[in-house]
Write a protein that holds these residues in place. Structure first.
Motif, PDB file in Angstrom:
ATOM      1  N   ARG A 189      -2.068 -39.593   8.045  1.00 39.11           N
ATOM      2  CA  ARG A 189      -0.760 -38.889   8.208  1.00 39.11           C
ATOM      3  C   ARG A 189      -0.758 -37.492   7.967  1.00 39.11           C
ATOM      4  O   ARG A 189       0.002 -36.689   8.591  1.00 39.11           O
ATOM      5  CB  ARG A 189       0.039 -39.798   7.131  1.00 39.11           C
ATOM      6  CG  ARG A 189       1.586 -39.182   6.899  1.00 39.11           C
ATOM      7  CD  ARG A 189       2.258 -39.051   8.316  1.00 39.11           C
ATOM      8  NE  ARG A 189       2.319 -40.459   8.899  1.00 39.11           N
ATOM      9  CZ  ARG A 189       2.900 -40.513   9.803  1.00 39.11           C
ATOM     10  NH1 ARG A 189       3.489 -39.637  10.873  1.00 39.11           N
ATOM     11  NH2 ARG A 189       3.245 -41.935  10.376  1.00 39.11           N
ATOM     12  N   PHE A 190      -1.650 -36.712   6.991  1.00 41.15           N
ATOM     13  CA  PHE A 190      -1.522 -35.495   6.663  1.00 41.15           C
ATOM     14  C   PHE A 190      -2.334 -34.714   7.926  1.00 41.15           C
ATOM     15  O   PHE A 190      -1.434 -33.695   8.374  1.00 41.15           O
ATOM     16  CB  PHE A 190      -2.329 -35.266   5.520  1.00 41.15           C
ATOM     17  CG  PHE A 190      -3.828 -35.233   5.578  1.00 41.15           C
ATOM     18  CD1 PHE A 190      -4.496 -34.016   5.741  1.00 41.15           C
ATOM     19  CD2 PHE A 190      -4.693 -36.460   5.392  1.00 41.15           C
ATOM     20  CE1 PHE A 190      -5.802 -33.800   5.716  1.00 41.15           C
ATOM     21  CE2 PHE A 190      -5.914 -36.216   5.370  1.00 41.15           C
ATOM     22  CZ  PHE A 190      -6.545 -35.245   5.787  1.00 41.15           C
ATOM     23  N   LEU A 191      -2.912 -35.340   8.433  1.00 42.78           N
ATOM     24  CA  LEU A 191      -3.743 -34.590   9.776  1.00 42.78           C
ATOM     25  C   LEU A 191      -2.571 -34.600  11.106  1.00 42.78           C
ATOM     26  O   LEU A 191      -2.550 -33.795  11.851  1.00 42.78           O
ATOM     27  CB  LEU A 191      -5.107 -35.180  10.147  1.00 42.78           C
ATOM     28  CG  LEU A 191      -6.071 -34.886   9.314  1.00 42.78           C
ATOM     29  CD1 LEU A 191      -7.277 -35.527  10.052  1.00 42.78           C
ATOM     30  CD2 LEU A 191      -6.342 -33.400   9.343  1.00 42.78           C
ATOM     31  N   GLN A 192      -1.975 -35.945  10.950  1.00 42.31           N
ATOM     32  CA  GLN A 192      -0.798 -35.697  12.218  1.00 42.31           C
ATOM     33  C   GLN A 192       0.115 -34.865  11.782  1.00 42.31           C
ATOM     34  O   GLN A 192       0.609 -34.309  12.762  1.00 42.31           O
ATOM     35  CB  GLN A 192      -0.090 -37.459  11.979  1.00 42.31           C
ATOM     36  CG  GLN A 192      -1.320 -38.410  12.672  1.00 42.31           C
ATOM     37  CD  GLN A 192      -0.582 -39.791  12.544  1.00 42.31           C
ATOM     38  OE1 GLN A 192       0.475 -39.719  12.930  1.00 42.31           O
ATOM     39  NE2 GLN A 192      -1.206 -40.873  12.269  1.00 42.31           N
ATOM     40  N   ASP A 193       0.335 -34.676  10.669  1.00 45.28           N
ATOM     41  CA  ASP A 193       1.497 -33.546  10.335  1.00 45.28           C
ATOM     42  C   ASP A 193       1.027 -32.150  10.736  1.00 45.28           C
ATOM     43  O   ASP A 193       1.839 -31.249  11.484  1.00 45.28           O
ATOM     44  CB  ASP A 193       1.849 -33.466   9.033  1.00 45.28           C
ATOM     45  CG  ASP A 193       2.713 -34.957   8.662  1.00 45.28           C
ATOM     46  OD1 ASP A 193       3.152 -35.572   9.409  1.00 45.28           O
ATOM     47  OD2 ASP A 193       2.635 -35.234   7.109  1.00 45.28           O
ATOM     48  N   ILE A 194      -0.242 -32.104  10.540  1.00 46.87           N
ATOM     49  CA  ILE A 194      -0.784 -30.702  10.786  1.00 46.87           C
ATOM     50  C   ILE A 194      -0.761 -30.523  12.586  1.00 46.87           C
ATOM     51  O   ILE A 194      -0.658 -29.567  13.029  1.00 46.87           O
ATOM     52  CB  ILE A 194      -2.252 -30.637  10.404  1.00 46.87           C
ATOM     53  CG1 ILE A 194      -2.053 -30.285   8.788  1.00 46.87           C
ATOM     54  CG2 ILE A 194      -2.796 -29.519  10.963  1.00 46.87           C
ATOM     55  CD1 ILE A 194      -3.647 -30.446   8.078  1.00 46.87           C
ATOM     56  N   ALA A 195      -1.319 -31.759  13.112  1.00 48.18           N
ATOM     57  CA  ALA A 195      -1.580 -31.555  14.472  1.00 48.18           C
ATOM     58  C   ALA A 195      -0.164 -31.061  15.089  1.00 48.18           C
ATOM     59  O   ALA A 195      -0.259 -30.490  16.312  1.00 48.18           O
ATOM     60  CB  ALA A 195      -2.030 -33.015  14.941  1.00 48.18           C
ATOM     61  N   LYS A 196       0.974 -31.718  14.732  1.00 50.90           N
ATOM     62  CA  LYS A 196       2.153 -31.466  15.537  1.00 50.90           C
ATOM     63  C   LYS A 196       2.577 -29.978  15.491  1.00 50.90           C
ATOM     64  O   LYS A 196       3.201 -29.424  16.615  1.00 50.90           O
ATOM     65  CB  LYS A 196       3.272 -32.115  14.860  1.00 50.90           C
ATOM     66  CG  LYS A 196       3.193 -33.510  14.695  1.00 50.90           C
ATOM     67  CD  LYS A 196       4.546 -34.370  13.874  1.00 50.90           C
ATOM     68  CE  LYS A 196       4.245 -35.773  13.896  1.00 50.90           C
ATOM     69  NZ  LYS A 196       5.423 -36.356  13.134  1.00 50.90           N
TER      70      LYS A 196
END
Length: 246
Positions: A189-196
């Motif tokens: 989840r934390f990487l998904q938030d960064i990717a956005k």
């Protein structure tokens, strides 16, 4: 400036190593990543088949390779060798050098997009409407200008010895974290938030919206626009700084 653009294109087309990594390498990666998937396998939450999803990812990756790697290393090395200083003694306007670099990289990026598309059609039997193929090509090609500006900025920021490691870190970081090598939905989840918030994520999202017959999301367009302003502004500032130093 036209003469310099022709020279840059000739140099790029003669560089077989650069052509391999910018034109053939993305298509090879597409065939590797999509090779073991079935025709009906889909990426969760997108409604797109794995092959269709990866096609946009690798076409975007190929364009990114051409404009980022092509600009940053050449500019840094030509600054160090004195070639840029020599060009300043000619009637060529200051912006002409940067425009020539960007134009030549943009021309080389187009074949990388088309080759990935051809591989997707021939091997994985990806089918889209004619307008979607045209729109995909235009959006991915135009969007690569964001990373062309980044390449120019890195080229003026780094020395000849440091430019390659800096470029590679940025290149792979943006590619992997931006979801070009694998769907960002598989990230924690934390990487998904960064990717956005990464330009590569927004870049590929534009193409996937076209594949889904949807209008690009305003947030993705805004992210790319902001990054383009930052990268182009940084490149312009670094260019002026380098000119004054010389």
């Amino acid at each position: 400036m036209n003469a310099l653009i022709k020279l840059e294109l000739t140099r790029a087309l003669r560089n077989k190593k650069f052509l391999f990594f910018s034109v053939l390498y993305p298509a090879i990666l597409f065939l590797i990543f999509a090779g073991s998937t079935g025709a009906d396998d889909k990426v969760d939450g997108t409604g797109l088949t794995v092959a269709t999803y990866l096609m946009v990812s690798m076409a975007s990756f190929g364009a990114l390779t051409a404009v980022l790697m092509g600009n940053s290393e050449r500019i840094a090395k030509e600054r160090e060798s004195g070639w840029v200083r020599q060009l300043r003694l000619t009637p060529l306007p200051g912006r002409g050098y940067v425009l020539a670099k960007t134009a030549s990289a943009a021309v080389v990026s187009l074949p990388s997009i088309v080759v990935v598309f051809l591989a997707a059609v021939a091997v994985k039997h990806v089918h889209l409407d004619a307008w979607q193929w045209l729109a995909l090509t235009g959006v991915i090609w135009a969007g690569s200008l964001v990373f062309a500006a980044l390449g120019v900025a890195i080229g003026y920021l780094a020395s000849g010895d440091a430019v390659r490691p800096i470029t590679m870190i940025v290149y792979f970081g943006l590619s992997i974290l931006g979801g070009l090598w694998m769907p960002s939905t598989t990230f924690p989840r934390f990487l998904q938030d960064i990717a956005k918030w990464l330009p590569t994520h927004a870049y590929a999202a534009l193409g996937r919206a076209i594949e889904q017959s949807q209008a690009p999301h305003a947030a993705d367009v805004a992210v790319l626009a902001v990054y383009f302003v930052l990268f182009a502004g940084g490149a312009a500032w670094l260019y002026r700084k380098d000119t004054l130093k010389a």
